[in-house]
Write a protein that holds these residues in place. Structure first.
Motif, mmCIF file in Angstrom:
data_model
loop_
_atom_site.group_PDB
_atom_site.id
_atom_site.type_symbol
_atom_site.label_atom_id
_atom_site.label_comp_id
_atom_site.label_asym_id
_atom_site.label_seq_id
_atom_site.Cartn_x
_atom_site.Cartn_y
_atom_site.Cartn_z
ATOM 1 N N GLU A 139 125.573 9.438 22.347
ATOM 2 C CA GLU A 139 125.723 8.273 21.476
ATOM 3 C C GLU A 139 124.661 7.213 21.730
ATOM 4 O OE1 GLU A 139 129.693 6.718 21.253
ATOM 5 O OE2 GLU A 139 130.541 8.733 21.247
ATOM 6 N N ASN A 140 124.333 6.943 22.989
ATOM 7 C CA ASN A 140 123.325 5.942 23.325
ATOM 8 C C ASN A 140 122.241 6.616 24.169
ATOM 9 O OD1 ASN A 140 121.737 3.829 24.088
ATOM 10 N ND2 ASN A 140 123.390 2.562 24.863
ATOM 11 N N ASN A 177 119.558 5.616 25.314
ATOM 12 C CA ASN A 177 118.980 4.779 26.366
ATOM 13 C C ASN A 177 119.685 4.969 27.693
ATOM 14 O OD1 ASN A 177 117.068 3.623 24.651
ATOM 15 N ND2 ASN A 177 118.532 2.104 23.931
ATOM 16 N N ASP A 178 120.902 5.491 27.665
ATOM 17 C CA ASP A 178 121.682 5.695 28.881
ATOM 18 C C ASP A 178 121.645 7.135 29.367
ATOM 19 O OD1 ASP A 178 122.439 3.035 28.909
ATOM 20 O OD2 ASP A 178 124.276 3.397 27.780
ATOM 21 N N TRP A 179 120.822 7.987 28.774
ATOM 22 C CA TRP A 179 120.823 9.408 29.122
ATOM 23 C C TRP A 179 120.152 9.677 30.459
ATOM 24 C CZ3 TRP A 179 122.960 13.786 28.890
ATOM 25 C CH2 TRP A 179 122.298 14.938 29.284
#
Length: 67
Positions: free
Chosen positions: A7-8, A10-12
């Motif tokens: 979903e985000n 940037n947080d992977w």
């Protein structure tokens, strides 16, 4: 950059196996162009295949198109 199922993006973060290459593609948003992969990857192709052997940060670099 699109990461299916995330979903985000940037947080992977993830764990990958040595000896198993991964393929990654940088897809610019409308109005932007891809120009490279930052300090770690010396390849200007939008799609690259890499074999990770250590902790690595992949940083696609985009610039705003002149319109």
């Amino acid at each position: 950059m699109i990461t299916l199922g995330i979903e985000n993006p940037n947080d992977w973060s993830g764990i990958y196996f040595n000896g198993v290459p991964i393929t990654i593609t940088a897809e610019p948003n409308e109005g932007y162009s891809f120009i490279g992969w930052g300090d770690n990857i010396f390849d200007s192709s939008t799609t690259i295949e890499i074999n990770l052997t250590e902790d690595t940060t992949l940083e696609p670099i985009f610039i705003k198109d002149d319109n």
